[in-house]
Design an enzyme around this catalytic site. Structure first.
Site, PDB file in Angstrom:
ATOM      1  N   GLY A   1       0.911  -1.309  -0.060  1.00  0.00           N
ATOM      2  CA  GLY A   1      -0.083   0.130  -0.122  1.00  0.00           C
ATOM      3  C   GLY A   1       0.903   1.211   0.091  1.00  0.00           C
ATOM      4  O   GLY A   1       0.621   2.321  -0.757  1.00  0.00           O
TER       5      GLY A   1
ATOM      6  N   PHE B   1     -13.605   0.110  16.386  1.00  0.00           N
ATOM      7  CA  PHE B   1     -12.447  -0.355  16.584  1.00  0.00           C
ATOM      8  C   PHE B   1     -11.728  -0.276  17.789  1.00  0.00           C
ATOM      9  O   PHE B   1     -12.224   0.776  18.613  1.00  0.00           O
ATOM     10  CB  PHE B   1     -11.437  -0.210  15.512  1.00  0.00           C
ATOM     11  CG  PHE B   1     -11.074  -1.216  14.386  1.00  0.00           C
ATOM     12  CD1 PHE B   1     -12.250  -1.820  13.684  1.00  0.00           C
ATOM     13  CD2 PHE B   1      -9.592  -1.717  14.116  1.00  0.00           C
ATOM     14  CE1 PHE B   1     -11.773  -2.664  12.736  1.00  0.00           C
ATOM     15  CE2 PHE B   1      -9.263  -2.725  13.036  1.00  0.00           C
ATOM     16  CZ  PHE B   1     -10.481  -3.239  12.614  1.00  0.00           C
TER      17      PHE B   1
ATOM     18  N   ASP C   1      13.173  -6.876   4.690  1.00  0.00           N
ATOM     19  CA  ASP C   1      14.130  -6.552   3.790  1.00  0.00           C
ATOM     20  C   ASP C   1      14.952  -5.038   4.011  1.00  0.00           C
ATOM     21  O   ASP C   1      15.983  -4.813   3.874  1.00  0.00           O
ATOM     22  CB  ASP C   1      13.831  -6.786   2.439  1.00  0.00           C
ATOM     23  CG  ASP C   1      13.447  -8.461   2.339  1.00  0.00           C
ATOM     24  OD1 ASP C   1      14.007  -9.016   3.129  1.00  0.00           O
ATOM     25  OD2 ASP C   1      12.703  -8.629   1.449  1.00  0.00           O
TER      26      ASP C   1
ATOM     27  N   GLN D   1       3.799  -5.579  17.826  1.00  0.00           N
ATOM     28  CA  GLN D   1       2.368  -5.753  18.292  1.00  0.00           C
ATOM     29  C   GLN D   1       2.083  -7.389  18.240  1.00  0.00           C
ATOM     30  O   GLN D   1       2.393  -7.870  17.136  1.00  0.00           O
ATOM     31  CB  GLN D   1       1.585  -5.007  17.394  1.00  0.00           C
ATOM     32  CG  GLN D   1      -0.041  -5.070  17.835  1.00  0.00           C
ATOM     33  CD  GLN D   1      -0.763  -4.219  17.162  1.00  0.00           C
ATOM     34  OE1 GLN D   1      -1.166  -4.060  15.911  1.00  0.00           O
ATOM     35  NE2 GLN D   1      -1.011  -3.221  17.945  1.00  0.00           N
TER      36      GLN D   1
ATOM     37  N   HIS E   1      -1.112  -9.492  17.874  1.00  0.00           N
ATOM     38  CA  HIS E   1      -2.584  -9.026  17.619  1.00  0.00           C
ATOM     39  C   HIS E   1      -3.244 -10.128  18.676  1.00  0.00           C
ATOM     40  O   HIS E   1      -2.934 -11.236  18.550  1.00  0.00           O
ATOM     41  CB  HIS E   1      -2.803  -9.306  16.242  1.00  0.00           C
ATOM     42  CG  HIS E   1      -4.212  -9.019  15.790  1.00  0.00           C
ATOM     43  ND1 HIS E   1      -5.400  -9.476  16.311  1.00  0.00           N
ATOM     44  CD2 HIS E   1      -4.527  -7.852  14.856  1.00  0.00           C
ATOM     45  CE1 HIS E   1      -6.497  -8.797  15.777  1.00  0.00           C
ATOM     46  NE2 HIS E   1      -5.819  -7.883  15.084  1.00  0.00           N
TER      47      HIS E   1
ATOM     48  N   LEU F   1      -4.685 -14.252  10.789  1.00  0.00           N
ATOM     49  CA  LEU F   1      -5.370 -13.125  11.321  1.00  0.00           C
ATOM     50  C   LEU F   1      -6.749 -13.115  11.475  1.00  0.00           C
ATOM     51  O   LEU F   1      -7.481 -13.551  10.341  1.00  0.00           O
ATOM     52  CB  LEU F   1      -4.885 -11.879  10.678  1.00  0.00           C
ATOM     53  CG  LEU F   1      -5.595 -10.456  11.413  1.00  0.00           C
ATOM     54  CD1 LEU F   1      -5.222 -10.077  12.603  1.00  0.00           C
ATOM     55  CD2 LEU F   1      -5.228  -9.223  10.313  1.00  0.00           C
TER      56      LEU F   1
ATOM     57  N   GLU G   1     -10.048  -7.304  14.260  1.00  0.00           N
ATOM     58  CA  GLU G   1     -10.564  -6.726  15.399  1.00  0.00           C
ATOM     59  C   GLU G   1     -11.941  -6.288  15.131  1.00  0.00           C
ATOM     60  O   GLU G   1     -12.625  -6.004  15.750  1.00  0.00           O
ATOM     61  CB  GLU G   1      -9.586  -5.374  15.796  1.00  0.00           C
ATOM     62  CG  GLU G   1      -9.831  -4.747  16.878  1.00  0.00           C
ATOM     63  CD  GLU G   1      -8.823  -3.734  17.283  1.00  0.00           C
ATOM     64  OE1 GLU G   1      -7.645  -4.159  16.960  1.00  0.00           O
ATOM     65  OE2 GLU G   1      -9.050  -2.784  17.612  1.00  0.00           O
TER      66      GLU G   1
ATOM     67  N   ARG H   1      -4.931  -2.967  21.510  1.00  0.00           N
ATOM     68  CA  ARG H   1      -4.541  -4.425  21.432  1.00  0.00           C
ATOM     69  C   ARG H   1      -3.490  -4.735  22.480  1.00  0.00           C
ATOM     70  O   ARG H   1      -3.674  -6.122  22.532  1.00  0.00           O
ATOM     71  CB  ARG H   1      -3.815  -4.434  19.951  1.00  0.00           C
ATOM     72  CG  ARG H   1      -4.694  -4.231  18.943  1.00  0.00           C
ATOM     73  CD  ARG H   1      -4.111  -4.435  17.577  1.00  0.00           C
ATOM     74  NE  ARG H   1      -5.135  -4.603  16.662  1.00  0.00           N
ATOM     75  CZ  ARG H   1      -4.970  -4.309  15.072  1.00  0.00           C
ATOM     76  NH1 ARG H   1      -3.977  -4.240  14.499  1.00  0.00           N
ATOM     77  NH2 ARG H   1      -5.969  -4.422  14.307  1.00  0.00           N
TER      78      ARG H   1
ATOM     79  N   HIS I   1       2.182  -9.417  15.038  1.00  0.00           N
ATOM     80  CA  HIS I   1       1.428  -9.134  13.825  1.00  0.00           C
ATOM     81  C   HIS I   1       1.891  -7.705  13.272  1.00  0.00           C
ATOM     82  O   HIS I   1       1.973  -7.503  11.944  1.00  0.00           O
ATOM     83  CB  HIS I   1      -0.149  -8.373  14.593  1.00  0.00           C
ATOM     84  CG  HIS I   1      -0.988  -7.843  13.495  1.00  0.00           C
ATOM     85  ND1 HIS I   1      -1.319  -8.552  12.584  1.00  0.00           N
ATOM     86  CD2 HIS I   1      -1.533  -6.550  13.588  1.00  0.00           C
ATOM     87  CE1 HIS I   1      -2.468  -7.907  11.604  1.00  0.00           C
ATOM     88  NE2 HIS I   1      -2.299  -6.826  12.191  1.00  0.00           N
TER      89      HIS I   1
ATOM     90  N   ARG J   1       0.340   0.228  18.321  1.00  0.00           N
ATOM     91  CA  ARG J   1      -0.609   0.836  17.192  1.00  0.00           C
ATOM     92  C   ARG J   1      -2.058   0.596  17.356  1.00  0.00           C
ATOM     93  O   ARG J   1      -2.473  -0.822  17.704  1.00  0.00           O
ATOM     94  CB  ARG J   1      -0.136   0.228  15.795  1.00  0.00           C
ATOM     95  CG  ARG J   1      -1.124   0.531  14.534  1.00  0.00           C
ATOM     96  CD  ARG J   1      -0.396  -0.063  13.209  1.00  0.00           C
ATOM     97  NE  ARG J   1      -0.380  -1.512  12.986  1.00  0.00           N
ATOM     98  CZ  ARG J   1      -1.674  -1.877  12.776  1.00  0.00           C
ATOM     99  NH1 ARG J   1      -2.662  -1.224  12.741  1.00  0.00           N
ATOM    100  NH2 ARG J   1      -1.438  -3.411  12.622  1.00  0.00           N
TER     101      ARG J   1
END
Lengths: 123, 238, 591
Positions: free
Chosen positions: C17, C120, C223, C242, C244, C254, C257, C288, C355, C402
């Site tokens: 992304g 969330f 990497d 983190q 999860h 996964l 949430e 979390r 996670h 996060r």
């Protein structure tokens, strides 16, 4: 996208439609003939000739012959462009395909003309 | 259990061959991708693609005992009866119909080309509002079953029409994406999209064989989408 | 040694992304941009993101305010998130999300036709005073997939030059340490090429594969962090990993949430909704780190389920088949495939699973990589030519923990920000630093080491050992002596990996070579994590220590900076100076 010169409708939608419409004509004709043969009782040459010689049947037979020719062309054109390609024939594919298509086209023209002569020639 | 894998390295092999491996699964119903990892521990020269290992990235499409699917979400028990019990070997081959680069890795170039041909992006020439373009839940529901495609190529490489004309017939995956944008109320390039689809090959080579539907690991139905496009073409052409 | 050189204005390494948002921005501006990705871009790990992208677009609540989102994020970060960066992300967020809609992202919708938002964890209204907010914009439970495909489509439209299935192996620097580009391998042919560019953008994602059990894709091998560390560049807050709360037990896959956002909750083996005891207000929608720790406490106290008592359950059946199939269809599939459980009928067995990497290459809001902390007064110094965005970067908006849905926002906001900044810099004229042959040889050294290896241990075995060291010594709960042991084991592994063997040296699609190079990166990330975790003598956010159970604001209200040359941990100030709002002062963090 590709518009091949040898396709009947020169367009996928028309080819598709021709295939469906011709199939319907052939189907209706077959069902009608089946019904006629089952209900006609004893059938001799004279009554068969009279039946086939009627103007309605002449039109129906003409439609049938044209429909079969169109249906066959679209179908076999599809077969030749599926199987007679460079995947199987390499560089010679175009030549092979053209020869096959010309042969099929000639056969269909002969069939069509012969059919029309039979239908209309006897009257 | 026995695993038989298609092997081909263009540097060393003149032609491909099947190679047998023995893998100990301790009786567990592992995923096919887990089996590949076990084989790769024995023989690191084995090449295959993988990424998310949960069926959403579409990397590990392959042919398992004759049927295309994703290795990571296909348990041994589902491949074929007797494979889990070790009565039959697990047979892994690359996706059919595309050139093999090495082992289970195929060249997806033709597949991606067809995807790009359908202009797989939203087109809307009206000025964008300051917020999102509004879309009702009903309009949005029309692209369910379309946008979920993961481009794994399981469908297109199981389609005979795509095998024979991979350069001219767009294939089920690309056509599904084509319809995804035709069906999106926010897209207004409908006419342009349709005008590119009505030649004898791009779409009309679909003969409704429906292999695509039976192999799609996401349970999508490209044949239905193709039918919808055909109806749109028919409405437009008549 | 001379290799082929390909020159661009900018190169982006990584096709997830963040990378594709950055490349899109630059491609639109007409600069010659290449995107190098080791997998076809839509196979990147962003595709696995499920629940959504958190952003105050005021759909679910017309009065929603980005400042409330900012407050939640600062609190979630346990106060070591940089407030100027969080301010930027939350403020610019809505614009970035609306752009995604205009690009065609198929968001779920409300009756009003707006983007559907779900609750969330860690979300509140009115700075924690107004109860639970619903701020996570969703495309069913496939938001990451929808986002990634949309960005790929837009890059196609705008003519980004893709180098798919090319693996970036090493940074190329000149004698002054300025970045000139990367060495990359064409996986399909095996050819090694030097990509030269004025701007090199790392968008290589996370590194969850340092742990044995992770929700991360097999390609998440750190990497970018590995390349940066080998180049002698520092990483920040790398101890912050983190876990999860809801990874499917055994499989690690996964479960979003969003399940709890839609009304699901966790139960122990007795069927008790235990989060009511740990977080009386937010319950299952606490942050979390809080939920993951609570679950581990239940398991350690003997209330875990299963024959080994090693997991708890996520209960969803009370939501009804219709809600599950319309809002969480992907979860239903995953649960059936990986847990042989139909959530419509039974609860899903879940366990906290590695996670997300909150730490990474320190950057400013423009993605510029920072090489030395500015300390208290001085200014940050940047690595010329190097940028980082997404999970590999530490801007830092996530601090020590996060919030769910903030990672996708981080990707698009900072991918876009870096693109805009580089575009501007290129217009003003950026320097192309030129490496010498010796510089390139230096970057090739590691590749050549593997190519010339003749014997030694195998890559898969070493990788497994590394992952189990990280799992056992640096998990949810940490302890000084256990970590010291882990650090020693990693030092031993470093020696062995330096002598490991690449048996298959063939060219075309040699994944064994890629896995060997990835192992080096895993080791770099693991070692930095280990040393930083041992060094931070407090508990904060995701970093939780038995021997230092409390937050220590006096000594540790700061970023940790790991220096790979000295293998030492330093400190860097957290930014407490947002530009348009008042500073959020640290306070006790309860949910």
């Amino acid at each position: 996208m590709v518009t091949p010169v040898t396709s009947l409708g020169r367009n996928g939608l028309y080819d598709w439609l021709i295939q469906r419409v011709s199939a319907v004509i052939i189907g209706v004709y077959l069902i009608f003939m089946l019904g006629y043969l089952m209900t006609a009782g004893d059938l001799d040459f004279a009554s068969w000739k009279a039946f086939m010689g009627s103007i309605c049947m002449q039109i129906a037979n003409t439609l049938l012959v044209i429909a079969v020719a169109a249906h066959t062309w679209v179908g076999l054109w599809g077969v030749t462009t599926d199987y007679l390609t460079s995947l199987t024939f390499g560089k010679a594919a175009t030549g092979v395909r053209l020869i096959a298509q010309v042969a099929i086209a000639l056969a269909l023209v002969v069939y069509l003309l012969w059919g029309l002569v039979l239908i209309w020639g006897g009257a | 259990m026995k695993v038989s894998i298609y092997r081909y390295n263009p540097e060393t092999d003149r032609e491909p061959s099947m190679k047998e491996y023995e893998v100990d699964t301790q009786g567990k119903d592992l995923m096919v991708l887990d089996i590949l990892a076990l084989v790769k521990e024995q023989d690191q020269s084995l090449a295959y693609r993988r990424s998310c290992r949960e069926g959403v990235c579409g990397s590990d499409g392959m042919n398992m005992n004759g049927k295309n699917g994703l290795a990571c979400i296909t348990p041994l028990s589902q491949v074929a009866p007797g494979v889990l019990e070790g009565k039959k070997p697990l047979i892994l081959r690359p996706l059919p119909g595309l050139p093999v680069i090495r082992d289970l890795v195929v060249d997806m170039g033709m597949f991606y080309n067809q995807y790009e041909k359908v202009q797989p992006y939203l087109q809307n020439n009206t000025p964008a509002p300051a917020i999102e373009r509004l879309q009702s839940p009903e309009e949005r529901a029309k692209i369910d079953g379309l946008y979920e495609c993961i481009l794994c190529a399981c469908c297109s490489t199981s389609c005979p029409s795509f095998w024979w004309n991979p350069d001219k017939f767009l294939g089920p995956a690309a056509l599904l994406q084509s319809y995804r944008f035709l069906a999106d109320s926010r897209d207004n390039a409908t006419e342009e999209r349709l005008s590119k689809l009505d030649d004898p090959f791009s779409l009309f080579r679909c003969h409704g064989i429906m292999n695509c539907v039976s192999v799609c690991p996401k349970g999508l139905n490209p044949t239905r989408a193709i039918g919808h496009i055909r109806s749109m073409l028919l409405e437009r052409g008549i | 040694m001379s290799i082929r050189t390909i020159t661009f204005d900018a190169i982006v390494v990584g096709g997830g992304g963040a990378g594709m948002r950055a490349s899109l921005q630059m491609a639109q501006s007409g600069f010659k941009t290449a995107l190098i990705s080791k997998v076809f871009p839509t196979r990147s790990h962003t595709v696995s993101a499920q629940g959504g992208i958190t952003c105050a677009i005021a759909s679910a609540d017309p009065n929603d305010d980005w400042r409330w989102h900012m407050y939640d994020t600062v609190k979630g970060s346990d106060y070591i998130g940089d407030q100027d960066a969080i301010e930027y992300m939350c403020n610019v967020g809505p614009e970035a999300v609306f752009e995604l809609d205009h690009m065609g992202l198929p968001f779920s919708r409300t009756e009003e036709g707006r983007i559907y938002q779900r609750p969330f964890g860690g979300q509140s209204k009115n700075f924690g005073e107004g109860g639970q907010a619903a701020r996570t914009c969703a495309a069913a439970d496939r938001t990451g997939h929808a986002l990634l495909h949309t960005l790929y489509q837009q890059n196609l439209k705008n003519g980004t030059q893709f180098y798919n299935e090319w693996y970036a192996a090493e940074l190329v620097k000149d004698d002054e340490g300025n970045v000139c580009g990367v060495i990359a391998i064409d996986i399909e042919s095996g050819e090694t090429v030097f990509f030269k560019a004025k701007a090199t953008v790392f968008a290589t994602g996370g590194s969850g594969r340092i742990y044995a059990s992770t929700t991360n894709a097999l390609i998440n091998t750190g990497d970018g962090v590995g390349m940066a560390l080998r180049a002698g560049l520092p990483v920040q807050d790398i101890e912050m990993w983190q876990f999860h709360p809801t990874g499917i037990a055994g499989a690690g896959v996964l479960v979003t949430e969003g399940c709890r956002g839609e009304g699901g909750y966790l139960i122990n083996k007795d069927g008790e909704r235990f989060m009511e005891r740990y977080a009386p207000n937010a319950k299952d929608l606490a942050s979390r780190d809080v939920v993951a720790r609570s679950m581990m406490m239940e398991i350690l106290d003997g209330r875990g389920a299963g024959p080994d008592g090693d997991h708890v359950f996520l209960k969803l059946d009370h939501l009804g088949e219709e809600v599950l199939h319309s809002r969480l269809p992907g979860i239903c599939e995953l649960a059936i495939t990986f847990a042989q459980t139909d959530p419509v009928k039974e609860p899903i067995p879940v366990v906290p699973t590695c996670h997300y990497m909150m730490g990474g290459i320190p950057t400013n809001v423009h993605g510029q990589a920072i090489k030395l902390s500015g300390g208290h007064e001085g200014e940050d110094q940047f690595v010329n030519g190097l940028f980082a965005v997404g999970e590999v970067a530490c801007v830092s908006v996530h601090g020590a923990n996060r919030l769910g849905g903030n990672s996708l926002l981080d990707l698009v906001v900072f991918g876009r920000a870096a693109g805009l900044f580089i575009e501007d810099q290129l217009r003003q004229g950026m320097t192309q630093y030129e490496p010498t042959d010796a510089n390139i040889d230096e970057a090739m050294a590691r590749l050549n080491r593997w190519e010339s290896s003749t014997g030694g241990e195998s890559v898969p075995a070493l990788r497994k050992e590394l992952q189990s060291v990280m799992q056992n010594h640096f998990g949810v709960f940490r302890k000084g002596d256990l970590m010291a042991e882990g650090v020693a084991k990693l030092a031993d592994l470093r020696k062995r990996i330096a002598n490991a063997h690449l048996e298959d040296k063939s060219g075309p699609f040699n994944t064994a070579r890629i896995e060997a190079l990835e192992l080096d990166n895993l080791l770099e990330v693991a070692e930095a994590t280990a040393i930083a975790a041992e060094g931070r003598t407090e508990s904060r956010g995701a970093h939780s220590r038995y021997d230092y159970p409390d937050r220590d604001d006096e000594n540790w209200l700061c970023h940790s900076i790991f220096d790979p040359k000295a293998k030492k941990l330093g400190k860097r100030d957290v930014n407490f100076k947002p530009k348009t709002v008042d500073t959020f002062q640290p306070k006790a963090r309860t949910y």
